[in-house]
Design a protein around this motif. Structure first.
Motif, mmCIF file in Angstrom:
data_model
loop_
_atom_site.group_PDB
_atom_site.id
_atom_site.type_symbol
_atom_site.label_atom_id
_atom_site.label_comp_id
_atom_site.label_asym_id
_atom_site.label_seq_id
_atom_site.Cartn_x
_atom_site.Cartn_y
_atom_site.Cartn_z
ATOM 1 N N ALA A 36 53.978 -34.602 15.606
ATOM 2 C CA ALA A 36 53.799 -34.013 16.937
ATOM 3 C C ALA A 36 54.689 -32.785 17.134
ATOM 4 O O ALA A 36 54.917 -32.364 18.270
ATOM 5 C CB ALA A 36 54.101 -35.064 18.003
ATOM 6 N N TRP A 37 55.201 -32.211 16.061
ATOM 7 C CA TRP A 37 56.136 -31.102 16.166
ATOM 8 C C TRP A 37 55.558 -29.921 16.936
ATOM 9 O O TRP A 37 56.249 -29.270 17.722
ATOM 10 C CB TRP A 37 56.607 -30.663 14.793
ATOM 11 N N SER A 38 54.272 -29.631 16.755
ATOM 12 C CA SER A 38 53.675 -28.485 17.451
ATOM 13 C C SER A 38 53.710 -28.683 18.972
ATOM 14 O O SER A 38 53.848 -27.717 19.720
ATOM 15 C CB SER A 38 52.236 -28.260 16.980
ATOM 16 N N THR A 39 53.621 -29.914 19.414
ATOM 17 C CA THR A 39 53.694 -30.201 20.847
ATOM 18 C C THR A 39 55.135 -30.180 21.341
ATOM 19 O O THR A 39 55.419 -29.733 22.461
ATOM 20 C CB THR A 39 53.084 -31.592 21.141
ATOM 21 N N LEU A 40 56.059 -30.653 20.513
ATOM 22 C CA LEU A 40 57.459 -30.762 20.909
ATOM 23 C C LEU A 40 58.237 -29.453 20.789
ATOM 24 O O LEU A 40 59.250 -29.271 21.458
ATOM 25 C CB LEU A 40 58.154 -31.824 20.062
ATOM 26 N N LYS A 41 57.780 -28.559 19.939
ATOM 27 C CA LYS A 41 58.522 -27.329 19.666
ATOM 28 C C LYS A 41 58.867 -26.528 20.924
ATOM 29 O O LYS A 41 60.013 -26.099 21.078
ATOM 30 C CB LYS A 41 57.743 -26.463 18.671
ATOM 31 N N PRO A 42 57.946 -26.325 21.866
ATOM 32 C CA PRO A 42 58.291 -25.520 23.051
ATOM 33 C C PRO A 42 59.350 -26.158 23.958
ATOM 34 O O PRO A 42 60.041 -25.448 24.681
ATOM 35 C CB PRO A 42 56.966 -25.393 23.816
ATOM 36 N N ILE A 43 59.483 -27.468 23.920
ATOM 37 C CA ILE A 43 60.444 -28.132 24.813
ATOM 38 C C ILE A 43 61.660 -28.662 24.064
ATOM 39 O O ILE A 43 62.490 -29.354 24.650
ATOM 40 C CB ILE A 43 59.770 -29.282 25.594
ATOM 41 N N CYS A 44 61.802 -28.313 22.821
ATOM 42 C CA CYS A 44 62.888 -28.843 21.988
ATOM 43 C C CYS A 44 64.270 -28.450 22.518
ATOM 44 O O CYS A 44 65.146 -29.304 22.655
ATOM 45 C CB CYS A 44 62.701 -28.383 20.556
ATOM 46 N N VAL A 45 64.471 -27.197 22.811
ATOM 47 C CA VAL A 45 65.788 -26.738 23.266
ATOM 48 C C VAL A 45 66.177 -27.367 24.601
ATOM 49 O O VAL A 45 67.284 -27.902 24.729
ATOM 50 C CB VAL A 45 65.841 -25.188 23.329
#
Length: 120
Positions: free
Chosen positions: A77-86
């Motif tokens: 699910a990295w593509s979904t999580l990437k924008p909210i990771c920081v």
């Protein structure tokens, strides 16, 4: 055969927790009900520690393996999580620091109260 009996006891308590979750209108997870039932059974002597210790030790030993599917799910699910990771990492760091500070202060307060009680 001993471990099968121990697992059966733990499973029975888990099933009772599931039943309580279905019948009680409280927002409490079934696992919490099961943990409370196990605690009460152990404290009251209804259940002896030796009756579940072997299976419980085994379950604690394999607990890290249970996190592998969750970790794999995060990777897929990295593509979904990437924008909210920081923001998630920042919130996690801040909340961890707050929990550590509050826990330390509460512990210091309890220790001070204990020292006052022994001085009297």
């Amino acid at each position: 055969m001993k471990h099968v009996q121990q697992f059966s006891i733990i499973l029975l308590i888990s099933v009772i927790g599931e039943l309580l979750k279905n019948f009680l209108p409280l927002p409490v997870p079934a696992s919490v009900y099961g943990l409370i039932i196990m605690l009460v059974a152990l404290l009251t002597g209804i259940l002896k520690l030796d009756q579940v210790k072997g299976a419980a030790d085994f379950l604690v030993e394999i607990m890290p393996v249970m996190f592998v599917p969750a970790g794999a799910g995060l990777i897929t699910a990295w593509s979904t999580l990437k924008p909210i990771c920081v923001p998630v990492l920042i919130m996690t760091f801040i909340s961890t620091v707050i929990v550590m500070v509050v826990t330390g202060k509460v512990t210091q307060g309890v220790i001070r109260m204990g020292k006052r009680g022994t001085e009297k």
